[in-house]
Design a protein around this motif. Structure first.
Motif, mmCIF file in Angstrom:
data_model
loop_
_atom_site.group_PDB
_atom_site.id
_atom_site.type_symbol
_atom_site.label_atom_id
_atom_site.label_comp_id
_atom_site.label_asym_id
_atom_site.label_seq_id
_atom_site.Cartn_x
_atom_site.Cartn_y
_atom_site.Cartn_z
ATOM 1 N N ILE A 164 -2.934 6.248 -9.453
ATOM 2 C CA ILE A 164 -2.244 5.579 -8.754
ATOM 3 C C ILE A 164 -2.970 4.345 -8.254
ATOM 4 O O ILE A 164 -2.333 3.265 -8.311
ATOM 5 C CB ILE A 164 -1.663 6.524 -7.446
ATOM 6 C CG1 ILE A 164 -1.062 7.799 -7.896
ATOM 7 C CG2 ILE A 164 -1.113 5.674 -6.416
ATOM 8 C CD1 ILE A 164 -0.846 8.798 -6.815
ATOM 9 N N GLY A 165 -3.964 4.427 -7.671
ATOM 10 C CA GLY A 165 -4.881 3.384 -7.097
ATOM 11 C C GLY A 165 -6.155 3.730 -6.359
ATOM 12 O O GLY A 165 -6.439 4.776 -6.370
ATOM 13 N N TYR A 187 1.093 -1.123 0.056
ATOM 14 C CA TYR A 187 -0.153 -0.096 0.044
ATOM 15 C C TYR A 187 0.704 1.219 0.130
ATOM 16 O O TYR A 187 2.082 1.297 0.623
ATOM 17 C CB TYR A 187 -0.880 0.102 1.233
ATOM 18 C CG TYR A 187 -1.879 -1.137 1.329
ATOM 19 C CD1 TYR A 187 -3.179 -0.646 0.589
ATOM 20 C CD2 TYR A 187 -1.754 -2.294 1.794
ATOM 21 C CE1 TYR A 187 -4.394 -1.687 0.775
ATOM 22 C CE2 TYR A 187 -2.763 -3.342 1.744
ATOM 23 C CZ TYR A 187 -3.956 -2.858 1.315
ATOM 24 O OH TYR A 187 -4.973 -3.755 1.169
ATOM 25 N N GLN A 188 0.417 2.349 -0.602
ATOM 26 C CA GLN A 188 0.900 3.549 -0.447
ATOM 27 C C GLN A 188 0.092 4.357 0.643
ATOM 28 O O GLN A 188 -1.076 4.130 0.548
ATOM 29 C CB GLN A 188 0.917 4.256 -1.768
ATOM 30 C CG GLN A 188 1.787 3.710 -2.733
ATOM 31 C CD GLN A 188 1.770 4.571 -4.218
ATOM 32 O OE1 GLN A 188 1.321 5.371 -4.393
ATOM 33 N NE2 GLN A 188 2.903 3.909 -4.902
ATOM 34 N N GLN A 228 -4.117 1.157 -2.686
ATOM 35 C CA GLN A 228 -3.798 -0.048 -2.970
ATOM 36 C C GLN A 228 -3.589 0.086 -4.502
ATOM 37 O O GLN A 228 -4.716 0.584 -5.120
ATOM 38 C CB GLN A 228 -4.886 -1.286 -2.641
ATOM 39 C CG GLN A 228 -4.430 -2.352 -3.049
ATOM 40 C CD GLN A 228 -5.478 -3.596 -2.693
ATOM 41 O OE1 GLN A 228 -6.532 -3.366 -2.780
ATOM 42 N NE2 GLN A 228 -4.853 -4.714 -2.492
ATOM 43 N N ARG A 229 -2.557 -0.167 -5.147
ATOM 44 C CA ARG A 229 -2.480 0.000 -6.645
ATOM 45 C C ARG A 229 -3.513 -0.947 -7.302
ATOM 46 O O ARG A 229 -3.430 -2.139 -6.938
ATOM 47 C CB ARG A 229 -1.049 -0.617 -7.059
ATOM 48 C CG ARG A 229 -0.112 0.484 -6.633
ATOM 49 C CD ARG A 229 0.891 0.659 -7.923
ATOM 50 N NE ARG A 229 1.855 1.821 -7.737
ATOM 51 C CZ ARG A 229 1.858 2.869 -8.265
ATOM 52 N NH1 ARG A 229 0.882 3.223 -9.028
ATOM 53 N NH2 ARG A 229 2.888 3.711 -7.883
ATOM 54 N N THR A 230 -4.332 -0.463 -8.169
ATOM 55 C CA THR A 230 -5.313 -1.188 -9.014
ATOM 56 C C THR A 230 -5.085 -0.617 -10.448
ATOM 57 O O THR A 230 -4.620 0.459 -10.721
ATOM 58 C CB THR A 230 -6.733 -0.858 -8.348
ATOM 59 O OG1 THR A 230 -6.750 0.627 -8.381
ATOM 60 C CG2 THR A 230 -6.858 -1.429 -7.097
ATOM 61 N N ASP A 231 -5.795 -1.476 -11.273
ATOM 62 C CA ASP A 231 -5.566 -0.978 -12.667
ATOM 63 C C ASP A 231 -6.879 -0.060 -12.910
ATOM 64 O O ASP A 231 -8.002 -0.361 -12.631
ATOM 65 C CB ASP A 231 -6.026 -2.208 -13.718
ATOM 66 C CG ASP A 231 -6.151 -2.082 -14.886
ATOM 67 O OD1 ASP A 231 -5.554 -1.095 -15.605
ATOM 68 O OD2 ASP A 231 -6.718 -2.906 -15.675
#
Length: 174
Positions: free
Chosen positions: A114-115, A31-32, A54-57
């Motif tokens: 970013i997410g 997570y960022q 959370q990085r997501t598409d």
């Protein structure tokens, strides 16, 4: 007295670790972590909140999701707003801050995405900003130093107690 010094030193370290855990562990899990600095998402995400991204598409972002993105191609500003529409074919997302009356002027290009915000913790962002500042890092180092000094004092007091079990003043011993 040695027990008190040792306990206080340990307590200081435990408090410091407890304060740092919400900032560090999530990063190890992918997570960022960011601090919200504007009121555009109030009341759901107030100023000073810590948000976990959370990085997501970008293509998977759905209307209603709260997402994070870079404000512009050359900007380091990170914005957290809600998805209004996702134009997959055009590779852009229309967003809006909950507290704003209208959608954001510029769509979010997928490359700036970013997410998705998964967790928001009110007020912890202020703590994060303090801890990650130069003064905060200095304060954390001082707390660690104080804890070490307290443990050393505890060891010295214990050593003195074992070498002089009856508490006889050293001058009186012959």
């Amino acid at each position: 007295m040695s027990v008190l010094c040792s306990a206080l030193g340990t307590l200081l370290i435990i408090i410091l670790i407890a304060v740092c855990v919400p900032l560090t562990i999530p990063q190890f899990l992918g997570y960022q972590v960011y601090t919200v600095v504007t009121g555009s998402m109030e009341p759901e995400i107030p100023v000073g909140s810590l948000v976990y991204i959370q990085r997501t598409d970008a293509a998977q972002a759905q209307p209603g999701d709260v997402v994070a993105f870079y404000g512009a191609r050359d900007s380091a500003a990170i914005i957290t707003h809600r998805v209004v529409e996702n134009h997959v074919v055009m590779g852009e997302i229309i967003t809006k801050g909950d507290a704003n009356q209208t959608n954001d002027m510029n769509p979010v290009a997928y490359e700036n995405f970013i997410g998705t915000v998964t967790v928001s913790m009110p007020k912890l962002g202020a703590v994060a900003q303090v801890l990650t500042s130069k003064d905060g890092k200095t304060a954390a180092a001082c707390v660690i130093g104080l804890a070490v000094v307290l443990h050393v004092i505890s060891i010295i007091l214990d050593k003195d107690k074992t070498s002089n079990p009856k508490g006889i003043d050293r001058k009186d011993r012959k």
